[in-house]
Write a protein that holds these residues in place. Structure first.
Motif, PDB file in Angstrom:
ATOM      1  N   GLU A 114     -18.570 -14.677  46.116  1.00 16.23           N
ATOM      2  CA  GLU A 114     -19.095 -15.097  47.417  1.00 16.23           C
ATOM      3  C   GLU A 114     -19.574 -16.540  47.399  1.00 16.23           C
ATOM      4  N   VAL A 115     -20.251 -16.928  46.294  1.00 17.81           N
ATOM      5  CA  VAL A 115     -20.837 -18.275  46.246  1.00 17.81           C
ATOM      6  C   VAL A 115     -19.931 -19.268  45.515  1.00 17.81           C
ATOM      7  N   GLY A 116     -18.714 -18.848  45.196  1.00 18.33           N
ATOM      8  CA  GLY A 116     -17.751 -19.767  44.606  1.00 18.33           C
ATOM      9  C   GLY A 116     -17.995 -20.117  43.159  1.00 18.33           C
ATOM     10  N   LEU A 117     -18.624 -19.196  42.419  1.00 17.76           N
ATOM     11  CA  LEU A 117     -18.924 -19.456  41.015  1.00 17.76           C
ATOM     12  C   LEU A 117     -18.142 -18.548  40.072  1.00 17.76           C
ATOM     13  N   ASP A 118     -17.165 -17.829  40.592  1.00 21.54           N
ATOM     14  CA  ASP A 118     -16.420 -16.917  39.731  1.00 21.54           C
ATOM     15  C   ASP A 118     -15.582 -17.649  38.691  1.00 21.54           C
ATOM     16  N   GLY A 119     -15.395 -18.948  38.847  1.00 24.18           N
ATOM     17  CA  GLY A 119     -14.700 -19.726  37.831  1.00 24.18           C
ATOM     18  C   GLY A 119     -15.601 -20.119  36.673  1.00 24.18           C
ATOM     19  N   ARG A 120     -16.927 -20.081  36.882  1.00 24.92           N
ATOM     20  CA  ARG A 120     -17.861 -20.474  35.825  1.00 24.92           C
ATOM     21  C   ARG A 120     -18.729 -19.319  35.343  1.00 24.92           C
ATOM     22  N   ALA A 121     -18.651 -18.167  36.011  1.00 22.90           N
ATOM     23  CA  ALA A 121     -19.480 -17.028  35.631  1.00 22.90           C
ATOM     24  C   ALA A 121     -18.606 -15.786  35.490  1.00 22.90           C
ATOM     25  N   ARG A 122     -18.746 -15.131  34.346  1.00 23.27           N
ATOM     26  CA  ARG A 122     -18.003 -13.918  34.073  1.00 23.27           C
ATOM     27  C   ARG A 122     -18.995 -12.815  33.752  1.00 23.27           C
ATOM     28  N   PHE A 123     -18.730 -11.602  34.213  1.00 28.08           N
ATOM     29  CA  PHE A 123     -19.669 -10.513  34.005  1.00 28.08           C
ATOM     30  C   PHE A 123     -18.974  -9.343  33.305  1.00 28.08           C
ATOM     31  N   VAL A 124     -19.614  -8.882  32.238  1.00 27.34           N
ATOM     32  CA  VAL A 124     -19.036  -7.886  31.341  1.00 27.34           C
ATOM     33  C   VAL A 124     -19.911  -6.641  31.332  1.00 27.34           C
ATOM     34  N   HIS A 125     -19.273  -5.493  31.530  1.00 30.33           N
ATOM     35  CA  HIS A 125     -19.988  -4.214  31.515  1.00 30.33           C
ATOM     36  C   HIS A 125     -20.092  -3.722  30.083  1.00 30.33           C
ATOM     37  N   ALA A 126     -21.310  -3.731  29.524  1.00 34.71           N
ATOM     38  CA  ALA A 126     -21.496  -3.286  28.148  1.00 34.71           C
ATOM     39  C   ALA A 126     -22.965  -3.026  27.858  1.00 34.71           C
ATOM     40  N   ASN A 127     -23.216  -1.986  27.083  1.00 35.42           N
ATOM     41  CA  ASN A 127     -24.500  -1.796  26.436  1.00 35.42           C
ATOM     42  C   ASN A 127     -24.691  -2.963  25.458  1.00 35.42           C
ATOM     43  N   VAL A 128     -25.876  -3.522  25.378  1.00 34.31           N
ATOM     44  CA  VAL A 128     -26.127  -4.643  24.471  1.00 34.31           C
ATOM     45  C   VAL A 128     -25.629  -4.335  23.066  1.00 34.31           C
ATOM     46  N   TYR A 129     -25.863  -3.119  22.591  1.00 31.73           N
ATOM     47  CA  TYR A 129     -25.500  -2.770  21.222  1.00 31.73           C
ATOM     48  C   TYR A 129     -23.992  -2.638  21.010  1.00 31.73           C
ATOM     49  N   ASP A 130     -23.225  -2.582  22.095  1.00 33.84           N
ATOM     50  CA  ASP A 130     -21.766  -2.548  22.000  1.00 33.84           C
ATOM     51  C   ASP A 130     -21.144  -3.904  22.299  1.00 33.84           C
ATOM     52  N   ALA A 131     -21.972  -4.904  22.554  1.00 32.78           N
ATOM     53  CA  ALA A 131     -21.476  -6.179  23.073  1.00 32.78           C
ATOM     54  C   ALA A 131     -20.466  -6.838  22.149  1.00 32.78           C
ATOM     55  N   ARG A 132     -20.695  -6.778  20.851  1.00 33.39           N
ATOM     56  CA  ARG A 132     -19.786  -7.477  19.929  1.00 33.39           C
ATOM     57  C   ARG A 132     -18.376  -6.901  19.961  1.00 33.39           C
ATOM     58  N   HIS A 133     -18.259  -5.624  20.327  1.00 32.92           N
ATOM     59  CA  HIS A 133     -16.940  -5.005  20.408  1.00 32.92           C
ATOM     60  C   HIS A 133     -16.281  -5.291  21.760  1.00 32.92           C
ATOM     61  N   ILE A 134     -17.103  -5.341  22.816  1.00 35.79           N
ATOM     62  CA  ILE A 134     -16.568  -5.579  24.158  1.00 35.79           C
ATOM     63  C   ILE A 134     -16.308  -7.066  24.396  1.00 35.79           C
ATOM     64  N   LEU A 135     -17.135  -7.906  23.798  1.00 35.01           N
ATOM     65  CA  LEU A 135     -17.012  -9.366  23.944  1.00 35.01           C
ATOM     66  C   LEU A 135     -16.967  -9.980  22.542  1.00 35.01           C
ATOM     67  N   PRO A 136     -15.822  -9.910  21.874  1.00 33.01           N
ATOM     68  CA  PRO A 136     -15.727 -10.380  20.480  1.00 33.01           C
ATOM     69  C   PRO A 136     -15.582 -11.898  20.393  1.00 33.01           C
ATOM     70  N   GLU A 137     -16.671 -12.601  20.648  1.00 29.62           N
ATOM     71  CA  GLU A 137     -16.652 -14.066  20.652  1.00 29.62           C
ATOM     72  C   GLU A 137     -17.801 -14.606  19.805  1.00 29.62           C
ATOM     73  N   PRO A 138     -17.717 -14.463  18.475  1.00 31.02           N
ATOM     74  CA  PRO A 138     -18.821 -14.916  17.617  1.00 31.02           C
ATOM     75  C   PRO A 138     -18.978 -16.429  17.616  1.00 31.02           C
ATOM     76  N   GLU A 139     -20.220 -16.858  17.457  1.00 29.45           N
ATOM     77  CA  GLU A 139     -20.561 -18.281  17.340  1.00 29.45           C
ATOM     78  C   GLU A 139     -19.924 -19.119  18.448  1.00 29.45           C
ATOM     79  N   SER A 140     -20.029 -18.628  19.662  1.00 36.05           N
ATOM     80  CA  SER A 140     -19.347 -19.311  20.766  1.00 36.05           C
ATOM     81  C   SER A 140     -20.262 -19.711  21.912  1.00 36.05           C
ATOM     82  N   PHE A 141     -21.572 -19.453  21.784  1.00 34.29           N
ATOM     83  CA  PHE A 141     -22.497 -19.778  22.873  1.00 34.29           C
ATOM     84  C   PHE A 141     -23.552 -20.778  22.402  1.00 34.29           C
TER      85      PHE A 141
END
Length: 342
Positions: A114-141
């Motif tokens: 709606e606010v035109g930020l979908d190119g800079r913001a991504r949203f991932v459905h995951a329990n925090v403790y499962d995050a590394r498996h759902i978003l496998p991007e180590p040392e990237s933030f």
């Protein structure tokens, strides 16, 4: 001392599933439309292109990142429906938000579009403790951001800290802001002053809470009322965050309550929140679920560098959900002749 066989103990909880996760998720799924419609979560500034975080957070992030957020890659843990994530993205960052509530993630994606930020913001459905498996991007933030009422929903802070360390680039930073845990020992009702009600350290055992009201909309009644919440002392939080870099490190914390700004700890109480705040007494009126705050004046200057003489004080509104009785704290303190800070 808690019973080591108690299934509510953090070291006996399955971090990837079970009643605690499903009950907590059911509540937060239900809260999404309530919060989207509430004044507390109003997104008018975001829609106008002028979104900012809470003044304290904005000031501290501006000092932590003096060149601004443009080009910074941010991971927002427990992002709810993305309001703060998008406020950060609107300031130039690239943001990934994670939350265990599917309705929250769907709402966050819709709001980003709606606010035109979908190119800079991504949203991932995951329990925090499962995050590394759902978003496998180590040392990237460059920055991991998590604020206000997050860790109380997590049973194991050492694993939480390992996940944060796994995601951060070398030299990256964690921004973590929350109320001081000592504030969570209080509860209040009506016009009473807060009273000591809850243990500061439950030895990792979850509190089973059964309540139907909501902090953002006092008129709302939820049907998913039972939740599992954990009390984490300051020493546990800081030791967990030190752990990934120094597994043998530990610290302890103490507190005394004289009705004023008197929280002490053996380490600086806010260093871990912003990486630059000096020692001090930050009492946050945001226990596990409540966001209501009340600013009070200390008789002696509060040593928290960003808040100086203003400090927030909290009733255990995760339980009471009532208006914080400290709202007119100076007058009440005088009326009840509470001792002064030495």
């Amino acid at each position: 001392m808690a019973d080591e066989s108690d299934p509510r103990r953090a070291d006996r909880v399955d971090l990837h599933g079970g009643d605690w996760l499903e009950l907590n998720r059911a509540l937060w799924d239900e809260l999404v439309p309530i919060h989207v419609a509430s004044a507390m979560y109003d997104q008018s500034d975001l829609r106008a292109g002028t979104a900012r975080l809470l003044p304290m957070e904005q000031q501290e992030l501006d000092q932590l990142l003096p060149d601004g957020l443009t080009g910074i890659r941010v991971l927002h843990l427990q992002c709810h429906f993305g309001g703060d994530s998008l406020a950060i993205a609107q300031q130039g960052a690239s943001v990934v938000g994670i939350d265990f509530s599917k309705p929250a993630i769907l709402q966050a994606r819709a709001l980003a579009s709606e606010v035109g930020l979908d190119g800079r913001a991504r949203f991932v459905h995951a329990n925090v403790y499962d995050a590394r498996h759902i978003l496998p991007e180590p040392e990237s933030f460059d920055l991991v951001y998590t604020t206000w009422g997050t860790v109380g929903w997590l049973p194991d802070l050492h694993e939480w800290a390992r996940i944060i360390a796994w995601y951060l680039k070398p030299g990256g930073a964690l921004y973590f802001a929350d109320g001081h845990p000592t504030a969570h020992v209080f509860d209040s009702s009506g016009s009473e002053l807060p009273k000591f009600v809850y243990a500061y350290d439950t030895d990792g055992v979850a509190d089973i809470v059964n309540e139907s009201d909501d902090y953002a909309d006092e008129t709302a009644t939820t049907t998913n009322t039972v939740t599992h919440e954990w009390m984490h002392p300051l020493s546990e939080i800081v030791t967990a965050l030190q752990g990934p870099a120094s597994p043998s490190s530990s610290c302890t914390s103490t507190m005394r309550c004289r009705g004023r700004c008197t929280t002490r700890s053996s380490i600086t109480a806010t260093d871990f929140m912003a990486g630059r705040a000096k020692s001090g007494c930050r009492w946050g009126c945001r226990s596990v679920r409540a966001r209501k705050t009340a600013a009070i004046r200390c008789n002696t200057p509060c040593s928290t560098v960003f808040w100086r003489r203003v400090v927030t004080f909290c009733c255990r509104s995760a339980r009471s959900r009532g208006v914080c009785a400290a709202r007119d704290w100076p007058e009440r303190a005088a009326r009840f002749a509470l001792p002064q800070t030495p």
